[in-house]
Design a protein around this motif. Structure first.
Motif, PDB file in Angstrom:
ATOM      1  N   LEU A 110     -13.126  -6.529  -9.837  1.00  0.00           N
ATOM      2  CA  LEU A 110     -12.980  -5.804 -11.097  1.00  0.00           C
ATOM      3  C   LEU A 110     -12.339  -6.691 -12.153  1.00  0.00           C
ATOM      4  CD1 LEU A 110     -13.046  -3.289 -12.889  1.00  0.00           C
ATOM      5  CD2 LEU A 110     -10.864  -2.615 -11.827  1.00  0.00           C
ATOM      6  N   ALA A 111     -11.252  -7.363 -11.805  1.00  0.00           N
ATOM      7  CA  ALA A 111     -10.563  -8.240 -12.763  1.00  0.00           C
ATOM      8  C   ALA A 111     -11.493  -9.351 -13.243  1.00  0.00           C
ATOM      9  CB  ALA A 111      -9.297  -8.826 -12.132  1.00  0.00           C
ATOM     10  N   ALA A 112     -12.255  -9.942 -12.328  1.00  0.00           N
ATOM     11  CA  ALA A 112     -13.188 -11.007 -12.705  1.00  0.00           C
ATOM     12  C   ALA A 112     -14.249 -10.480 -13.667  1.00  0.00           C
ATOM     13  CB  ALA A 112     -13.848 -11.597 -11.456  1.00  0.00           C
ATOM     14  N   ALA A 113     -14.795  -9.309 -13.355  1.00  0.00           N
ATOM     15  CA  ALA A 113     -15.831  -8.722 -14.211  1.00  0.00           C
ATOM     16  C   ALA A 113     -15.274  -8.448 -15.607  1.00  0.00           C
ATOM     17  CB  ALA A 113     -16.359  -7.434 -13.585  1.00  0.00           C
ATOM     18  N   LEU A 114     -14.096  -7.864 -15.668  1.00  0.00           N
ATOM     19  CA  LEU A 114     -13.482  -7.569 -16.970  1.00  0.00           C
ATOM     20  C   LEU A 114     -13.244  -8.854 -17.752  1.00  0.00           C
ATOM     21  CD1 LEU A 114     -10.964  -4.817 -15.826  1.00  0.00           C
ATOM     22  CD2 LEU A 114     -13.025  -4.467 -17.221  1.00  0.00           C
ATOM     23  N   TYR A 115     -12.745  -9.865 -17.072  1.00  0.00           N
ATOM     24  CA  TYR A 115     -12.462 -11.144 -17.732  1.00  0.00           C
ATOM     25  C   TYR A 115     -13.753 -11.767 -18.275  1.00  0.00           C
ATOM     26  CZ  TYR A 115      -9.877 -15.406 -18.736  1.00  0.00           C
ATOM     27  OH  TYR A 115      -9.272 -16.450 -19.392  1.00  0.00           O
ATOM     28  N   ILE A 116     -14.788 -11.807 -17.451  1.00  0.00           N
ATOM     29  CA  ILE A 116     -16.064 -12.404 -17.863  1.00  0.00           C
ATOM     30  C   ILE A 116     -16.644 -11.670 -19.068  1.00  0.00           C
ATOM     31  CG2 ILE A 116     -18.478 -12.728 -17.140  1.00  0.00           C
ATOM     32  CD1 ILE A 116     -17.306 -13.398 -14.304  1.00  0.00           C
ATOM     33  N   MET A 117     -16.430 -10.354 -19.127  1.00  0.00           N
ATOM     34  CA  MET A 117     -16.952  -9.573 -20.262  1.00  0.00           C
ATOM     35  C   MET A 117     -16.051  -9.654 -21.492  1.00  0.00           C
ATOM     36  SD  MET A 117     -18.689  -6.176 -18.548  1.00  0.00           S
ATOM     37  CE  MET A 117     -17.202  -5.600 -17.727  1.00  0.00           C
ATOM     38  N   GLY A 118     -14.952 -10.410 -21.389  1.00  0.00           N
ATOM     39  CA  GLY A 118     -14.095 -10.609 -22.546  1.00  0.00           C
ATOM     40  C   GLY A 118     -12.891  -9.694 -22.624  1.00  0.00           C
ATOM     41  N   TYR A 119     -12.589  -9.004 -21.545  1.00  0.00           N
ATOM     42  CA  TYR A 119     -11.435  -8.099 -21.513  1.00  0.00           C
ATOM     43  C   TYR A 119     -10.311  -8.708 -20.672  1.00  0.00           C
ATOM     44  CZ  TYR A 119     -14.718  -4.718 -23.390  1.00  0.00           C
ATOM     45  OH  TYR A 119     -15.632  -4.082 -24.185  1.00  0.00           O
ATOM     46  N   SER A 120      -9.834  -9.870 -21.095  1.00  0.00           N
ATOM     47  CA  SER A 120      -8.827 -10.582 -20.304  1.00  0.00           C
ATOM     48  C   SER A 120      -7.518  -9.796 -20.209  1.00  0.00           C
ATOM     49  CB  SER A 120      -8.577 -11.975 -20.877  1.00  0.00           C
ATOM     50  OG  SER A 120      -8.158 -11.891 -22.213  1.00  0.00           O
ATOM     51  N   GLU A 121      -7.151  -9.076 -21.256  1.00  0.00           N
ATOM     52  CA  GLU A 121      -5.904  -8.305 -21.205  1.00  0.00           C
ATOM     53  C   GLU A 121      -6.014  -7.162 -20.198  1.00  0.00           C
ATOM     54  OE1 GLU A 121      -3.365  -5.640 -24.290  1.00  0.00           O
ATOM     55  OE2 GLU A 121      -3.964  -7.630 -25.006  1.00  0.00           O
ATOM     56  N   LEU A 122      -7.134  -6.469 -20.191  1.00  0.00           N
ATOM     57  CA  LEU A 122      -7.353  -5.391 -19.221  1.00  0.00           C
ATOM     58  C   LEU A 122      -7.428  -5.962 -17.807  1.00  0.00           C
ATOM     59  CD1 LEU A 122      -7.779  -2.408 -18.657  1.00  0.00           C
ATOM     60  CD2 LEU A 122     -10.192  -2.698 -19.285  1.00  0.00           C
ATOM     61  N   ALA A 123      -8.048  -7.119 -17.658  1.00  0.00           N
ATOM     62  CA  ALA A 123      -8.097  -7.787 -16.348  1.00  0.00           C
ATOM     63  C   ALA A 123      -6.676  -8.066 -15.861  1.00  0.00           C
ATOM     64  CB  ALA A 123      -8.898  -9.082 -16.430  1.00  0.00           C
ATOM     65  N   GLY A 124      -5.827  -8.540 -16.760  1.00  0.00           N
ATOM     66  CA  GLY A 124      -4.427  -8.792 -16.416  1.00  0.00           C
ATOM     67  C   GLY A 124      -3.690  -7.522 -16.041  1.00  0.00           C
ATOM     68  N   ASP A 125      -4.001  -6.423 -16.728  1.00  0.00           N
ATOM     69  CA  ASP A 125      -3.366  -5.137 -16.416  1.00  0.00           C
ATOM     70  C   ASP A 125      -3.693  -4.677 -15.001  1.00  0.00           C
ATOM     71  OD1 ASP A 125      -2.246  -4.999 -18.928  1.00  0.00           O
ATOM     72  OD2 ASP A 125      -3.671  -3.514 -19.706  1.00  0.00           O
ATOM     73  N   VAL A 126      -4.973  -4.776 -14.604  1.00  0.00           N
ATOM     74  CA  VAL A 126      -5.328  -4.300 -13.266  1.00  0.00           C
ATOM     75  C   VAL A 126      -4.766  -5.230 -12.192  1.00  0.00           C
ATOM     76  CG1 VAL A 126      -7.371  -3.038 -14.063  1.00  0.00           C
ATOM     77  CG2 VAL A 126      -7.651  -5.333 -13.187  1.00  0.00           C
ATOM     78  N   ILE A 127      -4.779  -6.506 -12.441  1.00  0.00           N
ATOM     79  CA  ILE A 127      -4.268  -7.486 -11.474  1.00  0.00           C
ATOM     80  C   ILE A 127      -2.752  -7.345 -11.304  1.00  0.00           C
ATOM     81  CG2 ILE A 127      -3.529  -9.814 -12.176  1.00  0.00           C
ATOM     82  CD1 ILE A 127      -6.551  -9.169 -10.163  1.00  0.00           C
ATOM     83  N   SER A 128      -2.075  -6.907 -12.347  1.00  0.00           N
ATOM     84  CA  SER A 128      -0.599  -6.828 -12.323  1.00  0.00           C
ATOM     85  C   SER A 128      -0.065  -5.799 -11.336  1.00  0.00           C
ATOM     86  CB  SER A 128      -0.064  -6.511 -13.719  1.00  0.00           C
ATOM     87  OG  SER A 128      -0.299  -5.149 -14.053  1.00  0.00           O
ATOM     88  N   LYS A 129      -0.900  -4.935 -10.816  1.00  0.00           N
ATOM     89  CA  LYS A 129      -0.446  -3.876  -9.905  1.00  0.00           C
ATOM     90  C   LYS A 129      -0.208  -4.385  -8.485  1.00  0.00           C
ATOM     91  CE  LYS A 129      -0.757  -1.196 -13.358  1.00  0.00           C
ATOM     92  NZ  LYS A 129       0.364  -1.270 -14.256  1.00  0.00           N
ATOM     93  N   TYR A 130      -0.595  -5.628  -8.214  1.00  0.00           N
ATOM     94  CA  TYR A 130      -0.408  -6.212  -6.886  1.00  0.00           C
ATOM     95  C   TYR A 130       0.264  -7.567  -7.012  1.00  0.00           C
ATOM     96  CZ  TYR A 130      -3.269  -2.835  -4.373  1.00  0.00           C
ATOM     97  OH  TYR A 130      -3.739  -1.691  -3.791  1.00  0.00           O
ATOM     98  N   SER A 131       1.355  -7.757  -6.308  1.00  0.00           N
ATOM     99  CA  SER A 131       2.074  -9.028  -6.396  1.00  0.00           C
ATOM    100  C   SER A 131       1.217 -10.186  -5.887  1.00  0.00           C
ATOM    101  CB  SER A 131       3.400  -8.962  -5.642  1.00  0.00           C
ATOM    102  OG  SER A 131       3.178  -8.616  -4.288  1.00  0.00           O
ATOM    103  N   TRP A 132       0.434  -9.976  -4.808  1.00  0.00           N
ATOM    104  CA  TRP A 132      -0.388 -11.060  -4.271  1.00  0.00           C
ATOM    105  C   TRP A 132      -1.499 -11.466  -5.236  1.00  0.00           C
ATOM    106  CZ3 TRP A 132      -5.398  -9.733  -4.175  1.00  0.00           C
ATOM    107  CH2 TRP A 132      -5.755  -8.401  -3.916  1.00  0.00           C
ATOM    108  N   ALA A 133      -1.853 -10.589  -6.159  1.00  0.00           N
ATOM    109  CA  ALA A 133      -2.986 -10.853  -7.047  1.00  0.00           C
ATOM    110  C   ALA A 133      -2.608 -11.632  -8.303  1.00  0.00           C
ATOM    111  CB  ALA A 133      -3.640  -9.530  -7.442  1.00  0.00           C
ATOM    112  N   GLN A 134      -1.324 -11.831  -8.517  1.00  0.00           N
ATOM    113  CA  GLN A 134      -0.862 -12.463  -9.757  1.00  0.00           C
ATOM    114  C   GLN A 134      -1.512 -13.820 -10.022  1.00  0.00           C
ATOM    115  OE1 GLN A 134       1.193 -10.628 -11.876  1.00  0.00           O
ATOM    116  NE2 GLN A 134       0.685  -9.121 -10.333  1.00  0.00           N
TER     117      GLN A 134
END
Length: 164
Positions: A110-134
């Motif tokens: 999901l984060a990769a898809a959001l980032y590729i589509m230009g939603y890097s901030e939203l990608a960061g928001d979803v990734i931020s919910k998991y410490s291992w994903a940082q």
């Protein structure tokens, strides 16, 4: 945010489902499989890569992540919809498939898809919910930025081949 959806296939422990956790944070909505038809959805079985231009479909219909197990990936092979897209190769940082190109968790996909589509901030928001994903975006920042610039499947293949 009524643009991020997921289909939960009950193939693993629901307590470990990254998408269920995103739902608890109000960042994703579970839907039944028969509701993906017109939406943009991620599948490794698509012939076409997700491109930045798919943001128009995302904004209109939303994106769906199929939340299942890589050990049973063949169970989604026959899922049909109009807008299935595959992600180009990236390196996962999840504890189960760390460093195995392409074997992303639902959260990473999901984060990769959001980032590729230009939603890097939203990608960061979803990734931020998991410490291992940082480190997912940091680890993949160069290919992600290059994939974001691709306008065709051929360009995605060239970029992918340059990294993997």
């Amino acid at each position: 945010m009524e643009k991020i959806f997921y289909v939960y296939l009950s193939q693993d422990d629901p307590k470990k489902s990254t998408m269920k956790k995103l739902e608890r944070y109000g960042l994703a909505i579970e839907i039944p499989l028969n509701k993906i038809y017109n939406k943009l959805y991620l599948t490794p079985y698509s012939d076409n890569f997700l491109l930045n231009s798919n943001r128009i479909l995302f904004e209109d219909k939303g994106i769906v992540v199929i939340d299942g197990s890589w050990n049973r990936i063949n169970t989604i092979e026959n899922i049909k919809g109009k807008n299935g897209k595959k992600l180009p190769l990236l390196l996962p940082v999840n504890p189960v498939n760390y460093g195995k190109p392409g074997k992303l968790s639902s959260l990473e996909a999901l984060a990769a898809a959001l980032y590729i589509m230009g939603y890097s901030e939203l990608a960061g928001d979803v990734i931020s919910k998991y410490s291992w994903a940082q480190n997912f975006i940091k680890t993949n920042i160069n290919p992600l930025n290059d994939y974001m610039k691709c306008n065709s499947d051929e360009e995605c293949i060239q970029v992918q081949d340059s990294y993997f």
